[in-house]
Write a protein that holds these residues in place. Structure first.
Motif, PDB file in Angstrom:
ATOM      1  N   GLY A   1       0.791  -1.221   0.000  1.00  0.00           N
ATOM      2  CA  GLY A   1       0.000   0.000   0.000  1.00  0.00           C
ATOM      3  C   GLY A   1       0.827   1.277   0.000  1.00  0.00           C
ATOM      4  O   GLY A   1       0.287   2.359   0.209  1.00  0.00           O
TER       5      GLY A   1
ATOM      6  N   ARG B   1      -5.465   9.493  -9.812  1.00  0.00           N
ATOM      7  CA  ARG B   1      -6.868   9.293 -10.227  1.00  0.00           C
ATOM      8  C   ARG B   1      -7.675  10.574 -10.060  1.00  0.00           C
ATOM      9  O   ARG B   1      -8.499  10.914 -10.919  1.00  0.00           O
ATOM     10  CB  ARG B   1      -7.491   8.155  -9.430  1.00  0.00           C
ATOM     11  N   GLU B   2      -7.436  11.285  -8.975  1.00  0.00           N
ATOM     12  CA  GLU B   2      -8.136  12.550  -8.741  1.00  0.00           C
ATOM     13  C   GLU B   2      -7.777  13.577  -9.807  1.00  0.00           C
ATOM     14  O   GLU B   2      -8.651  14.257 -10.358  1.00  0.00           O
ATOM     15  CB  GLU B   2      -7.792  13.102  -7.355  1.00  0.00           C
ATOM     16  N   GLU B   3      -6.497  13.684 -10.130  1.00  0.00           N
ATOM     17  CA  GLU B   3      -6.072  14.629 -11.159  1.00  0.00           C
ATOM     18  C   GLU B   3      -6.673  14.258 -12.519  1.00  0.00           C
ATOM     19  O   GLU B   3      -7.094  15.134 -13.272  1.00  0.00           O
ATOM     20  CB  GLU B   3      -4.549  14.683 -11.237  1.00  0.00           C
TER      21      GLU B   3
ATOM     22  N   ASP C   1      -0.482   3.818  -2.555  1.00  0.00           N
ATOM     23  CA  ASP C   1      -1.913   4.152  -2.538  1.00  0.00           C
ATOM     24  C   ASP C   1      -2.164   5.648  -2.653  1.00  0.00           C
ATOM     25  O   ASP C   1      -3.056   6.084  -3.393  1.00  0.00           O
ATOM     26  CB  ASP C   1      -2.581   3.610  -1.274  1.00  0.00           C
ATOM     27  N   ASP C   2      -1.395   6.472  -1.933  1.00  0.00           N
ATOM     28  CA  ASP C   2      -1.591   7.922  -1.994  1.00  0.00           C
ATOM     29  C   ASP C   2      -1.278   8.470  -3.385  1.00  0.00           C
ATOM     30  O   ASP C   2      -1.997   9.334  -3.893  1.00  0.00           O
ATOM     31  CB  ASP C   2      -0.718   8.634  -0.958  1.00  0.00           C
TER      32      ASP C   2
ATOM     33  N   ILE D   1      -1.402   6.817  -6.228  1.00  0.00           N
ATOM     34  CA  ILE D   1      -2.447   6.335  -7.134  1.00  0.00           C
ATOM     35  C   ILE D   1      -3.716   7.162  -6.960  1.00  0.00           C
ATOM     36  O   ILE D   1      -4.340   7.591  -7.943  1.00  0.00           O
ATOM     37  CB  ILE D   1      -2.722   4.837  -6.907  1.00  0.00           C
ATOM     38  N   ALA D   2      -4.107   7.416  -5.722  1.00  0.00           N
ATOM     39  CA  ALA D   2      -5.313   8.202  -5.460  1.00  0.00           C
ATOM     40  C   ALA D   2      -5.171   9.609  -6.017  1.00  0.00           C
ATOM     41  O   ALA D   2      -6.110  10.153  -6.619  1.00  0.00           O
ATOM     42  CB  ALA D   2      -5.586   8.250  -3.955  1.00  0.00           C
ATOM     43  N   ARG D   3      -3.998  10.220  -5.841  1.00  0.00           N
ATOM     44  CA  ARG D   3      -3.774  11.571  -6.354  1.00  0.00           C
ATOM     45  C   ARG D   3      -3.835  11.578  -7.888  1.00  0.00           C
ATOM     46  O   ARG D   3      -4.436  12.470  -8.497  1.00  0.00           O
ATOM     47  CB  ARG D   3      -2.439  12.100  -5.855  1.00  0.00           C
TER      48      ARG D   3
END
Length: 73
Positions: free
Chosen positions: A45, A55-57, A48-49, A51-53
């Motif tokens: 993990g 996806r958000e962008e 994870d941060d 990947i999340a960033r």
């Protein structure tokens, strides 16, 4: 050969063809190590941060196609 210094000295004495072959083998070995570390980081993990960033962008149209980025350089 037990030390890095001895290994370096031996490499410098190699004929060019053997040195290039060794370089290729070392690159393959290092690539495999990197792949293994990456897989471990994903499973743990650690990304994870990131990947999340990403996806958000992407969801908010803050990304550009890679060919645009490469052409900007």
């Amino acid at each position: 050969m037990s030390t890095v210094t001895e290994i370096r000295e031996a490499i410098r004495k190699l004929p060019p063809q053997e040195a290039w072959k060794l370089a290729e083998e070392l690159r393959d070995h290092l690539d495999a190590l990197w792949d293994k570390q990456f897989e471990q980081d994903v499973k743990a993990g650690r990304l994870d941060d990131v990947i999340a960033r990403a996806r958000e962008e992407h969801a908010t149209d803050k990304t550009r196609p890679m060919d645009e980025i490469v052409r900007d350089e």
